[in-house]
Design a protein around this motif. Structure first.
Motif, PDB file in Angstrom:
ATOM      1  N   ALA A 278       0.835  -1.209   0.000  1.00 54.42           N
ATOM      2  CA  ALA A 278       0.000   0.000   0.000  1.00 54.42           C
ATOM      3  C   ALA A 278       0.867   1.256   0.000  1.00 54.42           C
ATOM      4  N   ALA A 279       1.952   1.218   0.772  1.00 52.46           N
ATOM      5  CA  ALA A 279       2.845   2.377   0.832  1.00 52.46           C
ATOM      6  C   ALA A 279       3.488   2.633  -0.530  1.00 52.46           C
ATOM      7  N   THR A 280       3.915   1.567  -1.196  1.00 49.85           N
ATOM      8  CA  THR A 280       4.522   1.703  -2.532  1.00 49.85           C
ATOM      9  C   THR A 280       3.526   2.300  -3.512  1.00 49.85           C
ATOM     10  N   ARG A 281       2.296   1.810  -3.455  1.00 47.64           N
ATOM     11  CA  ARG A 281       1.257   2.316  -4.358  1.00 47.64           C
ATOM     12  C   ARG A 281       1.039   3.814  -4.144  1.00 47.64           C
ATOM     13  N   ALA A 282       0.990   4.220  -2.885  1.00 56.72           N
ATOM     14  CA  ALA A 282       0.775   5.634  -2.561  1.00 56.72           C
ATOM     15  C   ALA A 282       1.957   6.493  -2.996  1.00 56.72           C
ATOM     16  N   ILE A 283       3.162   5.983  -2.780  1.00 59.62           N
ATOM     17  CA  ILE A 283       4.370   6.728  -3.155  1.00 59.62           C
ATOM     18  C   ILE A 283       4.456   6.903  -4.666  1.00 59.62           C
ATOM     19  N   LYS A 284       4.224   5.826  -5.385  1.00 58.88           N
ATOM     20  CA  LYS A 284       4.345   5.890  -6.845  1.00 58.88           C
ATOM     21  C   LYS A 284       3.255   6.757  -7.474  1.00 58.88           C
ATOM     22  N   LYS A 285       2.101   6.830  -6.813  1.00 56.07           N
ATOM     23  CA  LYS A 285       1.025   7.663  -7.338  1.00 56.07           C
ATOM     24  C   LYS A 285       1.384   9.139  -7.231  1.00 56.07           C
ATOM     25  N   GLU A 286       1.965   9.527  -6.100  1.00 61.26           N
ATOM     26  CA  GLU A 286       2.279  10.940  -5.871  1.00 61.26           C
ATOM     27  C   GLU A 286       3.672  11.318  -6.369  1.00 61.26           C
ATOM     28  N   PHE A 287       4.599  10.376  -6.295  1.00 69.14           N
ATOM     29  CA  PHE A 287       5.993  10.643  -6.686  1.00 69.14           C
ATOM     30  C   PHE A 287       6.491   9.533  -7.621  1.00 69.14           C
ATOM     31  N   PRO A 288       5.984   9.505  -8.836  1.00 68.91           N
ATOM     32  CA  PRO A 288       6.320   8.405  -9.751  1.00 68.91           C
ATOM     33  C   PRO A 288       7.803   8.282 -10.062  1.00 68.91           C
ATOM     34  N   GLU A 289       8.556   9.368  -9.848  1.00 72.81           N
ATOM     35  CA  GLU A 289       9.991   9.316 -10.146  1.00 72.81           C
ATOM     36  C   GLU A 289      10.775   8.594  -9.050  1.00 72.81           C
ATOM     37  N   THR A 290      10.179   8.404  -7.880  1.00 71.24           N
ATOM     38  CA  THR A 290      10.851   7.689  -6.789  1.00 71.24           C
ATOM     39  C   THR A 290      10.859   6.190  -7.084  1.00 71.24           C
ATOM     40  N   LYS A 291      12.021   5.572  -6.975  1.00 75.56           N
ATOM     41  CA  LYS A 291      12.164   4.141  -7.234  1.00 75.56           C
ATOM     42  C   LYS A 291      12.016   3.379  -5.918  1.00 75.56           C
ATOM     43  N   VAL A 292      11.263   2.286  -5.961  1.00 71.62           N
ATOM     44  CA  VAL A 292      11.008   1.503  -4.755  1.00 71.62           C
ATOM     45  C   VAL A 292      11.573   0.095  -4.917  1.00 71.62           C
ATOM     46  N   ILE A 293      12.267  -0.346  -3.874  1.00 71.10           N
ATOM     47  CA  ILE A 293      12.789  -1.710  -3.824  1.00 71.10           C
ATOM     48  C   ILE A 293      12.129  -2.423  -2.653  1.00 71.10           C
ATOM     49  N   ALA A 294      11.499  -3.564  -2.909  1.00 68.03           N
ATOM     50  CA  ALA A 294      10.930  -4.369  -1.829  1.00 68.03           C
ATOM     51  C   ALA A 294      12.052  -5.116  -1.118  1.00 68.03           C
ATOM     52  N   PHE A 295      11.925  -5.207   0.204  1.00 64.13           N
ATOM     53  CA  PHE A 295      12.920  -5.875   1.043  1.00 64.13           C
ATOM     54  C   PHE A 295      12.143  -6.839   1.919  1.00 64.13           C
ATOM     55  N   SER A 296      12.209  -8.143   1.615  1.00 68.97           N
ATOM     56  CA  SER A 296      11.222  -9.053   2.186  1.00 68.97           C
ATOM     57  C   SER A 296      11.774 -10.440   2.484  1.00 68.97           C
ATOM     58  N   MET A 297      11.047 -11.151   3.343  1.00 72.56           N
ATOM     59  CA  MET A 297      11.327 -12.563   3.586  1.00 72.56           C
ATOM     60  C   MET A 297      10.535 -13.439   2.629  1.00 72.56           C
ATOM     61  N   PHE A 298       9.579 -12.857   1.907  1.00 67.32           N
ATOM     62  CA  PHE A 298       8.670 -13.619   1.071  1.00 67.32           C
ATOM     63  C   PHE A 298       9.142 -13.655  -0.380  1.00 67.32           C
ATOM     64  N   ASP A 299       9.292 -14.870  -0.933  1.00 68.16           N
ATOM     65  CA  ASP A 299       9.683 -14.976  -2.332  1.00 68.16           C
ATOM     66  C   ASP A 299       8.572 -15.583  -3.182  1.00 68.16           C
ATOM     67  N   GLN A 300       7.337 -15.621  -2.644  1.00 67.96           N
ATOM     68  CA  GLN A 300       6.244 -16.205  -3.397  1.00 67.96           C
ATOM     69  C   GLN A 300       5.879 -15.352  -4.610  1.00 67.96           C
TER      70      GLN A 300
END
Length: 203
Positions: free
Chosen positions: A64-86
Motif C-alpha cells: 500500500a505504501a509503494t502504491r501511494a508513493i508511486k502515485k504521488e511521486f512516480p519518479e521515486t524508485k522503490v525496492i521491496a525488502f522481504s522474507m517472502f519470495d512467493q
C-alpha cells in the motif's frame, strides 16, 4: 548522489544497512521509517531517489505504501525488502510500482547493487527469487475476483461473509468457489480452505 530512504520495522536491520552504506560516496541516507505511514510522510518530506521498504509493516504495509508513493511521486524508485519470495508477493509489489525486489537473507552487496541499478531506471530482482514459471502455475489461472475470494477464504470468511464484503450474492461466491476448485484441481471444502490458508501471503 543517490538519496535513499529505508523502511523496516526491525531497527537492527536499518542500523546494519546504514552502517554498511555510510562509506558509499554515491549514496546518502536521508531518512528511515518503521511503519508504512511514516514512510509515506518521509517520502513527502525528503523526496528520496530510492526507497527500500519491507512488505510487512505496521499501520500500512509495503504494498500500500509503494502504491501511494508511486502515485504521488512516480519518479521515486522503490525496492521491496522481504522474507517472502512467493509469486504473489513479487507480483503485488511489481503491480504497486516497485522497481526491485530483494530478500532479507541476501548479502548487503546485493542491496547496494539493487540501489544503484534501480537508480538508473532499471529493474533489479534478487537471484534467489525463483523463476515465475513454476512457482504457482495454478494461481495464474485464477481471475482477479477468484484470487480475491481465495484470499478471503484464507482469512476464514464464510461464503456469506465474502458476499457481504464484496457486495455480491452468496450464490456468486459459491460459483466462484466451484470454479477455483476445478481450476486448481482441489476436491472438498476442507482442502480448499487449507490451500487458501497456505496461499494467503500474510504480509
Amino acid at each position: 548522489m543517490i538519496t535513499l530512504a529505508i523502511a523496516e520495522d526491525h531497527q537492527a536491520l536499518i542500523d546494519g544497512m546504514k552502517l554498511f552504506l555510510k562509506n558509499e560516496e554515491d549514496i546518502q541516507i536521508v531518512g528511515e521509517a518503521t511503519d508504512g505511514e511514516a514512510l509515506i510522510q518521509l517520502v513527502k518530506n525528503k523526496r528520496p531517489d530510492v526507497v527500500i521498504t519491507d512488505i510487512r509493516m505496521p499501520k500500512c504495509d509495503g504494498i500500500a505504501a509503494t502504491r501511494a508513493i508511486k502515485k504521488e511521486f512516480p519518479e521515486t524508485k522503490v525496492i521491496a525488502f522481504s522474507m517472502f519470495d512467493q509469486f504473489e508477493a513479487v507480483q503485488q509489489m511489481r503491480a504497486a510500482g516497485a522497481s526491485g525486489y530483494i530478500m532479507k537473507n541476501s548479502s548487503l552487496q546485493t542491496v547496494l547493487q539493487a540501489i544503484r541499478v534501480v537508480a538508473l531506471n532499471e529493474t533489479f530482482f534478487d537471484d534467489s527469487i525463483s523463476t515465475m514459471n513454476d512457482l504457482t502455475k495454478e494461481i495464474i489461472l485464477l481471475s482477479t475476483r477468484e484470487k480475491e475470494i481465495l484470499r478471503l477464504i484464507g482469512d476464514g470468511k464464510s461464503s456469506q461473509e465474502i458476499a457481504d464484503i464484496l457486495c455480491i450474492v452468496k450464490t456468486t461466491v459459491d460459483t466462484h468457489r466451484k470454479n477455483i476448485m476445478q481450476k486448481i484441481n482441489i476436491h472438498g471444502r476442507t482442502d480448499l480452505i487449507r490451500y487458501a490458508v497456505e496461499r494467503k501471503y500474510d504480509f
